[in-house]
Write an enzyme that holds these catalytic residues in place. Structure first.
Site, PDB file in Angstrom:
ATOM      1  N   ASN A   6      -3.225  -6.008   8.811  1.00  0.00           N
ATOM      2  CA  ASN A   6      -3.375  -5.860  10.264  1.00  0.00           C
ATOM      3  C   ASN A   6      -4.299  -4.672  10.483  1.00  0.00           C
ATOM      4  O   ASN A   6      -3.957  -3.534  10.138  1.00  0.00           O
ATOM      5  CB  ASN A   6      -2.010  -5.620  10.932  1.00  0.00           C
ATOM      6  CG  ASN A   6      -2.137  -5.422  12.442  1.00  0.00           C
ATOM      7  OD1 ASN A   6      -3.034  -4.724  12.929  1.00  0.00           O
ATOM      8  ND2 ASN A   6      -1.248  -6.035  13.206  1.00  0.00           N
ATOM      9  N   LYS A  49      -5.170  -3.086  13.009  1.00  0.00           N
ATOM     10  CA  LYS A  49      -4.728  -2.049  13.950  1.00  0.00           C
ATOM     11  C   LYS A  49      -3.692  -1.125  13.304  1.00  0.00           C
ATOM     12  O   LYS A  49      -3.846   0.099  13.320  1.00  0.00           O
ATOM     13  CB  LYS A  49      -4.125  -2.742  15.187  1.00  0.00           C
ATOM     14  CG  LYS A  49      -3.830  -1.821  16.333  1.00  0.00           C
ATOM     15  CD  LYS A  49      -3.318  -2.587  17.564  1.00  0.00           C
ATOM     16  CE  LYS A  49      -4.449  -3.091  18.416  1.00  0.00           C
ATOM     17  NZ  LYS A  49      -4.013  -3.599  19.735  1.00  0.00           N
ATOM     18  N   ILE A  81       9.038   1.909   9.497  1.00  0.00           N
ATOM     19  CA  ILE A  81       9.210   3.298   9.922  1.00  0.00           C
ATOM     20  C   ILE A  81       8.026   3.749  10.771  1.00  0.00           C
ATOM     21  O   ILE A  81       7.752   4.939  10.892  1.00  0.00           O
ATOM     22  CB  ILE A  81       9.418   4.213   8.697  1.00  0.00           C
ATOM     23  CG1 ILE A  81       8.194   4.198   7.780  1.00  0.00           C
ATOM     24  CG2 ILE A  81      10.654   3.784   7.909  1.00  0.00           C
ATOM     25  CD1 ILE A  81       8.274   5.232   6.640  1.00  0.00           C
ATOM     26  N   GLY A  82       7.347   2.751  11.326  1.00  0.00           N
ATOM     27  CA  GLY A  82       6.151   3.031  12.111  1.00  0.00           C
ATOM     28  C   GLY A  82       4.924   2.488  11.406  1.00  0.00           C
ATOM     29  O   GLY A  82       3.813   2.498  11.919  1.00  0.00           O
ATOM     30  N   GLU A 118      -0.319   6.017   2.782  1.00  0.00           N
ATOM     31  CA  GLU A 118      -0.454   7.430   2.450  1.00  0.00           C
ATOM     32  C   GLU A 118      -1.887   7.826   2.119  1.00  0.00           C
ATOM     33  O   GLU A 118      -2.190   9.009   1.998  1.00  0.00           O
ATOM     34  CB  GLU A 118       0.455   7.760   1.253  1.00  0.00           C
ATOM     35  CG  GLU A 118       1.916   7.536   1.553  1.00  0.00           C
ATOM     36  CD  GLU A 118       2.760   7.500   0.292  1.00  0.00           C
ATOM     37  OE1 GLU A 118       3.813   8.142   0.266  1.00  0.00           O
ATOM     38  OE2 GLU A 118       2.366   6.835  -0.678  1.00  0.00           O
ATOM     39  N   GLY A 163       9.661   8.649   8.888  1.00  0.00           N
ATOM     40  CA  GLY A 163      10.375   9.050   7.679  1.00  0.00           C
ATOM     41  C   GLY A 163       9.527   9.990   6.856  1.00  0.00           C
ATOM     42  O   GLY A 163       9.896  11.115   6.609  1.00  0.00           O
ATOM     43  N   ILE A 188      -6.619  -6.117   4.043  1.00  0.00           N
ATOM     44  CA  ILE A 188      -5.979  -5.444   5.170  1.00  0.00           C
ATOM     45  C   ILE A 188      -5.191  -6.501   5.943  1.00  0.00           C
ATOM     46  O   ILE A 188      -5.728  -7.540   6.334  1.00  0.00           O
ATOM     47  CB  ILE A 188      -7.033  -4.775   6.086  1.00  0.00           C
ATOM     48  CG1 ILE A 188      -7.812  -3.704   5.305  1.00  0.00           C
ATOM     49  CG2 ILE A 188      -6.371  -4.180   7.328  1.00  0.00           C
ATOM     50  CD1 ILE A 188      -6.976  -2.563   4.739  1.00  0.00           C
ATOM     51  N   GLY A 198      -1.718  -0.482  -1.198  1.00  0.00           N
ATOM     52  CA  GLY A 198      -1.060   0.417  -0.249  1.00  0.00           C
ATOM     53  C   GLY A 198      -2.059   1.230   0.551  1.00  0.00           C
ATOM     54  O   GLY A 198      -3.100   1.639   0.044  1.00  0.00           O
TER      55      GLY A 198
END
Ligand code: FAD
Ligand code: FES
Ligand code: FES
Lengths: 727, 328, 170
Positions: free
Chosen positions: A615, A617, A468-469, A689, A242, A613, A686
């Site tokens: 995950n 990966k 979205i990935g 990004e 996205g 964190i 977050g």
């Protein structure tokens, strides 16, 4: 028995550090991976539906004016073309992220070249595509402007700010830079083009689409079509990327819904790649003037950041270039300026990390220039100027990890090997190193999720949140597994369905922390029920068993029926009272070809901190992806607008150059341990990004170090480097 | 894509028969034709599938090599003889497109691929090549891809092929079979025609004529280089490319054949440049003069001005490397 | 028009407009939606399938040109329950994010290893005629026909390298 939490106080309880399952944060493989790798994950266009017909949108071929006449008869009835639909409810532009209502409608009014004006529906895709290209359209053209530099820009009062006396500080400074950087337009270019299949059942609309924020998308779609949102259901279980372009409802959704209603048949509409470029959000180009100054010791005294962006007339959104400027670096004298040029170009909107992606990038270039002027190592220079608290608002930082990231990243990368500009050559290649900080504001968004403990001990997690990935399936699995002490293979996550509790949507990097918190709260409520059933105050949950005192009970069979709870998290005072941001540092080594000016990134490293964190990966993959976007921004990506009519000429993937595999080295990512109690109940921030916010700056700073060329006009294509290379 | 009739030809004669008439087009790999048909840039009424024709072989041809028109770019690049004796051709092919595309793209189709000009690709835009007489929108527009040499008032589009550039430096000939069944050989250098007032006409190929093969003579130089400069590391068209086939005669240049891509409406060659170099001792001064000669008439259109210095640098560098012997 | 297609070993009778690309035939007519459409113009590789042992872009070829060909799609390489080595490696190395380019990457990588085994050189091979050594640079170049906007490239390279080593060891 639901749990609601408003973040009015820091989350000092470290519950998830004390649970027993020990899966949260581990680099677990994605549960959605096997299906994706086998081609068994179903994306929007791929539902097999009886009686499906295909719609293809028709583009305006003028930059402004009115559609005077559409000769529908010229194509209808031929070659399986069923109908030409031009409905005033169709969209002129996509909805901006979080709009929650229909964007500008009325495709007859043309605002930019490439705007959809009609939909051709046919029995087959082949016929619809040809009909759309062959459809005769007449226009009444109107005046227009397409050059952002040629119009008198708007200066919105609310977006200007200043404190102290910047001009005086610049005059009196030991060192200063006054430089202007430009960045071009970008397209998200997710690999899955926007697609929707609409089916009506009476008054109920079911739309299978590819969208990022379903709770808003449902309202946007309902508003556009003119029905009650209760009659709209959207399914987006898999979204093929996205990066902002699917935040809001897009043309195809509304067109498919209207066509399906009109024809009484299911209709599929997918944007062509060219249409993705022409009609989904572009990141505005920017012009950014920096006035930065420091004293003889390198302490900054002035931070001026004034920008020009462009947008269609009437649109609210404008690229928030200076979003992180107020708190990025210290300095008492500050100016922020924001001007908007109104032009007839494709609508500007969110593209991965609106604001910092371009704002911090250019800022990091200007910082590199000031560090050099002051004769201080760029890493040291930044450390020296990390503010104690937000220098604009005076608020404390919820946590600040920039210094750690800079030091640890520099060490790991081997920054100390860097030499003065133009000192290293290997054959045809000039080698250089550059660095930049990563800074991205952090946001917690309201989120709900439902967790069910099934009688057989399995766990079901449900929310309309999307993956979205980003790894939502993975991290929600892990949060539920950790909180309830069941192995991850016994957790199932259902996403992307507006019938499920509303999540925050995938945008602004808030997804993991917000949805993760909602799942956590719901799972805590279920945990309480387990404790209650065990008759204990405290239970340990591990591997599907509840342990209290010397009792160990299988969760399967503990309850007769499903135990369900909803979690609900809301942002509160902690967001207002602290300045929250994720931080990191990039280090990059480039080779610049001394003959051709081509740049290759040879090594790139990023150290990032974003609270807990969830995950390792998927978090690290997000950073890889962001940094690769940064490589593209630095070297190859640029929307080229025709100077006469403003249309995007490189509207495909052959000429809009995303980085290919060969452009990207084996990027190295390190994630720092951190807990941010002010950010979210699970102490996560977050990260989606963060990896792009400044990355391109590290690349262009490295180009300067390699060959002494400061490219201030992104991207650093070979022509710009060449112009300054010696023979 | 406009509707068309599809016919599959079993042999050359049938292909020539089926391929007669205005609206017919041969389809080989389809990687260029279908791309353009989907956009309605090309609208043939009839597609003649030539993939079952027996034109897929690479054979000895006297001292040289005969490459069937249907040999794929992958097979050609990987061919043992080509790799050994014509490395510039392997290199050019491998620098083009992607692994997937090279598996489909054919020798004949590659020679005939159309320009990547943005305005040619967009049917809403005037373009003399696509729609004769409508005008050239590239002039005054975005010209990054466009020609600095050989363009005309009517068209400044470039030919995008890498393969053809190497073949030009190798002095290839194109074997063509006409509708009358007669075969002729056209030197590649004469195969492409300048845009002039009719940019829609790109080659000497007559209507319905089929390319059957490309013939490469024994290479006259063993120092072969293909240099390609582009906007990303792979999977991008050339901004400038240079194929060099150089033979040294002691410490003098015995044979020089240079060809260029990305800068002209056709794979570009200037025989005078080759002549200037031949018989001379290599030196930077000589190479600079060669560049001056090559670019004497070069003209930028704004967005492609950089190609002039870039072509110059690439030419000089390629000659340095070839004469030094750091070839392919 | 009618075409018999052999896909993943099974014969399918396709009745479709001659304009139908192999990709649209798979996705819209035969329910084989594993192959993806990212651009429809040969510019992204999401549609990569293997025809007669070779990877091609299914979007730039017509279905009707392929009767008699052996077509292998992602569905033919393995399933979620019984994945191929390459599929397994992509999951283990996180060689994807949104997953949209992934089937194309995996088909491409699978066929690419065969090209290397046959000694095909690449743009970055130093020596055109020598042994082909599968360095990271070789993998990256050979995989550059498959765009990934999520930008899993480093992990894709890891996954392919691991698969190649495993196959070599066997
Ligand atoms: C994304 C992308 C990137 C690319 N990058 C590059 C690049 O970097 N460098 C490069 O050189 N190329 C590049 N190409 C172009 C590619 O090489 C060509 O598309 C290909 O070579 C065309 O061959 P084909 O067999 O597929 O031709 P087709 O599409 O089948 O045919 C092309 C034209 O030739 C005609 N034709 C074909 N065979 C014959 C024949 N035997 N006799 C007469 N007429 C014939 C057809 O009628 C048609 O007009 C790229 C293509 C794409 C899509
Ligand atoms: S869909 Fe075929 S290459 Fe993009
Ligand atoms: S995984 Fe999303 S495009 Fe590659």
């Amino acid at each position: 028995m639901n749990k609601h939490l408003k973040m009015d106080r820091p989350a000092t309880e470290r519950f998830l550090d004390e649970t027993a399952q020990n899966v949260l944060g581990t680099p677990m493989d994605r549960p959605d991976g096997p299906a994706k790798a086998a081609g068994q994950a179903t994306y929007a266009h791929e539902w097999q539906i009886e009686g499906l017909c295909h719609g293809v949108l028709v583009r305006a071929t003028i930059p402004a004016g009115r559609v005077a006449r559409i000769d529908a008869d010229a194509v209808t009835g031929r070659d399986g073309v069923l109908r030409v639909i031009s409905d005033p409810r169709m969209l002129r532009v996509p909805a901006q992220g979080g709009a929650n209502e229909a964007p500008d409608q009325g495709p007859d009014e043309v605002a930019y070249l490439g705007q959809p004006i009609a939909l051709v529906v046919a029995e087959t895709f082949e016929a619809a595509r040809d009909g759309a290209l062959a459809l005769p359209v007449e226009y009444d053209p109107a005046d227009f402007t397409v050059d952002p530099d040629a119009v008198e820009p708007e200066v919105p009062k609310k977006k200007q700010a200043s404190q102290g006396d910047l001009e005086a500080a610049m005059r009196e400074a030991a060192h200063s830079v006054d430089v202007t950087y430009t960045t071009p337009g970008h397209n998200s270019a997710a690999m899955e083009p926007h697609a929707a299949i609409a089916v009506w059942n009476g008054d109920d609309l079911l739309l299978r689409g590819s969208y990022q924020m379903l709770k808003y998308n449902r309202n946007e779609l309902a508003d556009a079509v003119g029905i009650d949102p209760a009659h709209v259901r959207i399914l987006s279980p898999y979204v093929g990327g996205g990066f902002g372009s699917k935040l809001g409802i897009t043309h195809e959704a509304v067109a498919a819904a209207l066509a399906s209603k009109e024809l009484g048949r299911p209709v599929s509409v997918t944007l062509s790649r060219q249409q993705v470029f022409e009609t989904t959000m572009r990141r505005s180009e920017t012009r950014q003037r920096f006035r930065l100054a420091c004293d003889a010791e390198g302490r900054m005294t002035a931070v001026g950041h004034e920008v020009l962006v462009s947008q269609l007339p009437g649109q609210q959104f404008s690229e928030p270039v200076t979003q992180a400027t107020p708190f990025a670096y210290a300095g008492p004298n500050r100016v922020i300026g924001h001007r908007i040029a109104r032009v007839n170009r494709t609508c500007a909107g969110s593209v991965r990390a609106p604001g910092e992606a371009v704002g911090i990038t250019a800022m990091e270039n200007a910082m590199d220039e000031l560090a050099e002027a002051a004769g201080i190592d760029p890493v040291q220079f930044r450390i020296l100027n990390i503010p104690e608290k937000d220098p604009t608002s005076g608020k404390p930082f919820s946590s600040h990890t920039l210094e750690r990231a800079l030091r640890e990243g520099a060490e790991r990368f081997g920054w100390s090997e860097r030499r003065a500009p133009g000192q290293r050559r290997e054959g045809d290649w000039l080698i250089g190193m550059g660095m930049a900080s990563a800074i991205r504001v952090n946001i917690l968004a309201e989120a709900k999720a439902r967790v069910t403990l099934e009688p057989d001990g399995r766990v079901l997690v449900e929310t309309d949140m999307t993956d979205i990935g980003t790894g939502t399936y993975s991290i929600l699995t892990q949060v539920a597994s950790e909180t309830l002490g069941v192995s991850t293979d016994r957790v199932r996550v259902r996403l992307g369905d507006t019938d499920l509790p509303p999540g925050p949507g995938s945008g602004g990097s808030w997804g993991a922390a917000s949805s993760g918190s909602a799942v956590y709260l719901a799972a805590r409520a279920v945990r309480d029920r387990i404790a209650e059933a065990m008759g204990a105050d405290e239970v340990t949950l591990k591997d599907g068993h509840a342990i209290a005192g010397n009792r160990r009970v299988d969760l399967a069979g503990l309850f007769d029926g499903p135990v369900t709870a909803e979690g609900h998290v809301e942002p509160g005072k902690t967001m207002k009272e602290t300045r929250q941001s994720s931080f990191g540092a990039y280090f990059c080594e480039v080779a610049v070809n001394a003959v051709t000016g081509e740049t290759r990134v040879r090594r790139m490293h990023g150290t990032f901190a974003a609270g807990r964190i969830l995950n390792a990966k998927t978090a690290s993959s997000q950073c890889l992806g962001g940094m690769t976007f940064g490589i593209g921004m630095a070297l190859t990506e640029e929307l080229l607008h025709d100077p006469r009519d403003g249309h995007i000429v490189n509207r495909d993937l052959a000429e809009y150059h995303l980085p290919v595999n060969a452009d990207v080295p084996q990027i190295d990512v390190v994630l720092l341990e951190e807990r941010d109690d002010y950010a979210s109940p699970i102490q996560a921030k977050g990260i989606g990004e963060l990896g792009i916010c400044g990355a391109a700056g590290a690349v262009t700073n490295a180009i300067y170090n390699a060959c002494g060329v400061r490219v201030r006009d992104y991207p650093a294509t070979l022509d710009k480097v060449l112009a300054v290379l010696p023979d | 894509m406009k509707r068309f009739d599809y016919a599959r030809a079993a042999d050359v004669a049938e292909a020539l028969r089926e391929g007669q008439g205005d609206g017919a087009a041969f389809i080989a790999g389809g990687t260029n034709l279908l791309d353009l048909m989907k956009l309605r840039v090309l609208t043939p009424d009839r597609l003649v599938d030539i993939n079952r024709l027996a034109l897929g072989g690479i054979e000895r041809d006297g001292d040289g090599l005969r490459i069937g028109a249907l040999v794929t770019n992958s097979d050609l690049a990987a061919d043992e003889t080509v790799r050994r004796d014509y490395p510039v051709l392997s290199r050019a092919l491998l620098a083009g497109a992607s692994g997937q595309l090279r598996n489909k793209a054919t020798t004949g189709g590659n020679l005939l691929q159309r320009t990547r000009c943005y305005y040619f690709y967009d049917i809403a835009m005037p373009c003399n090549k696509r729609d004769p007489g409508s005008g050239c929108q590239a002039r005054g527009g975005v010209t990054r891809l466009h020609a600095i040499l050989g363009g005309s008032d009517k068209c400044i589009a470039t030919h995008p092929s890498d393969m053809a550039v190497a073949m030009l430096a190798l002095k290839a000939e194109v074997e063509v079979e006409g509708t009358d069944g007669a075969r002729r050989r056209v030197p590649l250098d004469d195969f492409y025609v300048p845009p002039g007032d009719t940019p829609q006409v790109e080659t000497v190929l007559g209507a319905g004529e089929l390319i059957t093969a490309v013939i490469l003579p024994l290479p006259a130089g063993d120092r072969q280089i293909y240099a390609k400069v582009r906007d990303r590391a792979s999977y991008a068209f050339a901004l400038v490319s240079c194929a060099a086939v150089i033979g040294m005669d002691g410490d003098r240049i015995g044979h020089a054949a240079l060809a260029f891509g990305g800068i002209a409406p056709r794979p570009w060659r200037n025989a005078e440049v080759d002549g200037l170099l031949t018989g001379q001792a290599p030196s930077d001064d000589l190479f600079r003069r060669a560049a001056d000669l090559l670019l004497a008439d070069a003209k930028g259109h704004g967005g492609n001005d950089f190609k002039i210095p870039l072509a110059r640098r690439v030419l000089i560098d390629t000659l340095r490397k070839a004469t030094r012997g750091d070839a392919a | 028009m009618r075409t018999e297609l052999t896909i993943n070993g099974a014969t399918h009778a396709l009745e479709a407009d001659a304009r139908t690309t192999l990709l649209d035939a798979l996705r819209d007519h035969l329910g084989l939606t594993g192959s993806k459409k990212g651009c429809d113009h040969g510019q992204c590789g999401a549609c990569t399938v293997i025809v007669n042992g070779r990877r091609i872009n299914a979007c730039l070829t017509l279905a009707c040109m392929h009767d008699g060909d052996e077509i292998v799609t992602i569905e033919g390489l393995g399933t979620a329950e019984a994945p191929s080595e390459m599929q397994r490696a992509f999951v283990a190395h996180d060689g994807y994010q949104c997953g949209y380019c992934t089937p194309g990457q995996i088909c491409s990588a699978t066929a690419m290893l065969d090209e290397v085994a046959q000694g095909w050189p690449s743009h970055v091979s130093d020596d055109l005629t020598g042994e082909m050594d599968l360095s990271d640079a070789e993998i990256s170049e050979r995989m550059s026909g498959n765009l990934c906007r999520c930008a899993a490239y480093p992990n894709i390279v890891d996954a392919i390298r691991a698969t190649a080593r495993k196959e070599a060891a066997e």
